[in-house]
Each structure stands twice: as C-alpha cells, then as structure tokens.
Design a protein around this motif. Structure first.
Motif, PDB file in Angstrom:
ATOM      1  N   UNK A 115       0.820  -1.220   0.000  1.00 49.75           N
ATOM      2  CA  UNK A 115       0.000   0.000   0.000  1.00 49.75           C
ATOM      3  C   UNK A 115       0.851   1.267   0.000  1.00 49.75           C
ATOM      4  N   UNK A 116       1.980   1.218   0.716  1.00 50.09           N
ATOM      5  CA  UNK A 116       2.873   2.384   0.764  1.00 50.09           C
ATOM      6  C   UNK A 116       3.430   2.699  -0.625  1.00 50.09           C
ATOM      7  N   UNK A 117       3.802   1.636  -1.360  1.00 47.03           N
ATOM      8  CA  UNK A 117       4.326   1.830  -2.713  1.00 47.03           C
ATOM      9  C   UNK A 117       3.298   2.518  -3.603  1.00 47.03           C
ATOM     10  N   UNK A 118       2.059   2.026  -3.568  1.00 44.14           N
ATOM     11  CA  UNK A 118       1.018   2.577  -4.438  1.00 44.14           C
ATOM     12  C   UNK A 118       0.627   3.990  -4.025  1.00 44.14           C
ATOM     13  N   UNK A 119       0.677   4.276  -2.728  1.00 45.17           N
ATOM     14  CA  UNK A 119       0.394   5.634  -2.278  1.00 45.17           C
ATOM     15  C   UNK A 119       1.459   6.598  -2.805  1.00 45.17           C
ATOM     16  N   UNK A 170      -6.087   4.402  -4.547  1.00 51.24           N
ATOM     17  CA  UNK A 170      -5.149   5.376  -3.991  1.00 51.24           C
ATOM     18  C   UNK A 170      -5.165   6.699  -4.763  1.00 51.24           C
ATOM     19  N   UNK A 171      -5.719   6.647  -5.951  1.00 54.23           N
ATOM     20  CA  UNK A 171      -5.702   7.813  -6.835  1.00 54.23           C
ATOM     21  C   UNK A 171      -7.086   8.012  -7.432  1.00 54.23           C
ATOM     22  N   UNK A 227       9.057   9.392   9.195  1.00 50.51           N
ATOM     23  CA  UNK A 227      10.290   9.797   8.528  1.00 50.51           C
ATOM     24  C   UNK A 227      10.663   8.913   7.383  1.00 50.51           C
ATOM     25  N   UNK A 228       9.701   8.245   6.772  1.00 50.57           N
ATOM     26  CA  UNK A 228       9.972   7.334   5.648  1.00 50.57           C
ATOM     27  C   UNK A 228       9.790   8.046   4.328  1.00 50.57           C
TER      28      UNK A 228
END
Length: 200
Positions: A121-125, A169-170, A199-200
C-alpha cells in the motif's frame, strides 16, 4: 529577450555540437537550451527549449534567412525548409539534457525513488502522490517523467499508475481546460501522513 550564455563545462557537461546553454539573467541557473541548424546555405533554424517547461520538447523554432542573398536564392522561407528542420533529433537532445539538468540541479523536482517491485500500500500511495504532484505542477507528460526517473518503460509506469487507481489510492478527475487533473484518495493521504511522521 537577451539570455546570458553559460559555459557547460563549469557544470561538467559537454553539449552536442551546435548546442548552447543559457540563463535568464547573469549568474542564473541553466534555463535554456538552444541550437542552430543550417538548412541551406545562409538559412538556419534556431531551436530553443526551456529546462523547466512542463514538457520535453522545443519551446520555439525560428527560421532565418541570414542574408539578403540567401533569401533571394530561396525566395524566402519555403515549405521545404520548414520540413527539413530536424525536430526529431532536437527532441532527443532536449529530452536527454532537460532531464539531466533537472536531476543534477533540481533533484527535488523529480519523482521520489521506488523499489523495483511495487506491491505494498505504501508503494502505491507513493506512485499516486508523485503523479498528483507532477499534474499539479502542470507537467503535461507525467507518466513519461515518472518512467524516466524510475528507469522503467512508459508502459510499466502507466501500469503502476493504473493499479494505484484501481486499488483506490488515486482519483482521476475530469480534464479541466485540456489539463490533467487528479487527487489522492483519503486512503493514500492517511498512508502518506503516517510515512511522513515515521520519517519514511
């Protein structure tokens, strides 16, 4: 407009033959690429591109008959001369150097790096976030910019973006005045807020 010529070697660059680098003002950053192509004897095409334009291509193309004799011989600027301007070659040079100048002098303007495989999910965000950022900056070719920055094909970048949209996500908006428009979903906003806090 009177631009101020820069020495590319001061930045460790060597432009292709015929190309020059300019700033808008004395002491300014590289902002304009310009080349002169001889079309026929005494008649030239001047191709100009602006480094921070929202596209990778010529900003202006000017055809000049540099002498009265040259103009008389050709009967002025002709259709054949216009067709002989090497725009394909110029576009390749501009695309390479615009991206190189941006990456070396304004790395913050480029899409953030991503892992080789996009799956979380982080990648797609992040994919969605970079697309929205580029669209809001009036970049007309966001997918190509993303592909070049990530070192992938345009199809791969487009596929990543499509999956980010499909996964929620978009949100792609209706085009407004021939401009792209998109916003992040609440889900993407929440993930990005959390990543910023971590902080990522």
């Amino acid at each position: 407009m009177n631009y101020h010529e820069l020495d590319p070697s001061a930045y460790g660059w060597e432009l292709p033959a015929g190309w020059k680098l300019y700033a808008y003002e004395p002491g300014g950053e590289p902002a304009i690429l310009k080349a002169t192509y001889e079309l026929t004897e005494g008649c030239v095409a001047v191709v100009e591109a602006h480094v921070h334009a929202p596209y990778n291509g010529p900003t202006r193309v000017t055809l000049l008959a540099e002498s009265e004799d040259a103009a008389n011989q050709s009967d002025g600027i002709t259709t054949e001369m216009m067709r002989s301007v090497p725009l394909g070659e110029a576009r390749k040079v501009i695309t390479y150097w615009v991206n190189r100048i941006r990456s070396e002098l304004s790395p913050e303007s480029l899409p953030a790096p991503l892992p080789e495989r996009i799956s979380t999910p982080e990648d797609y965000a992040r994919v969605a976030s970079e697309y929205v950022r580029l669209v809001k900056s009036n970049e007309r070719r966001p997918i190509e910019v993303m592909a070049q920055a990530w070192g992938v094909s345009k199809n791969t970048a487009s596929s990543r973006l499509r999956r980010a949209r499909e996964k929620g996500y978009l949100i792609q908006m209706e085009h407004s005045q021939n401009r792209l428009s998109a916003i992040l979903s609440e889900k993407a906003e929440e993930i990005l807020t959390r990543l910023n806090k971590e902080g990522c």
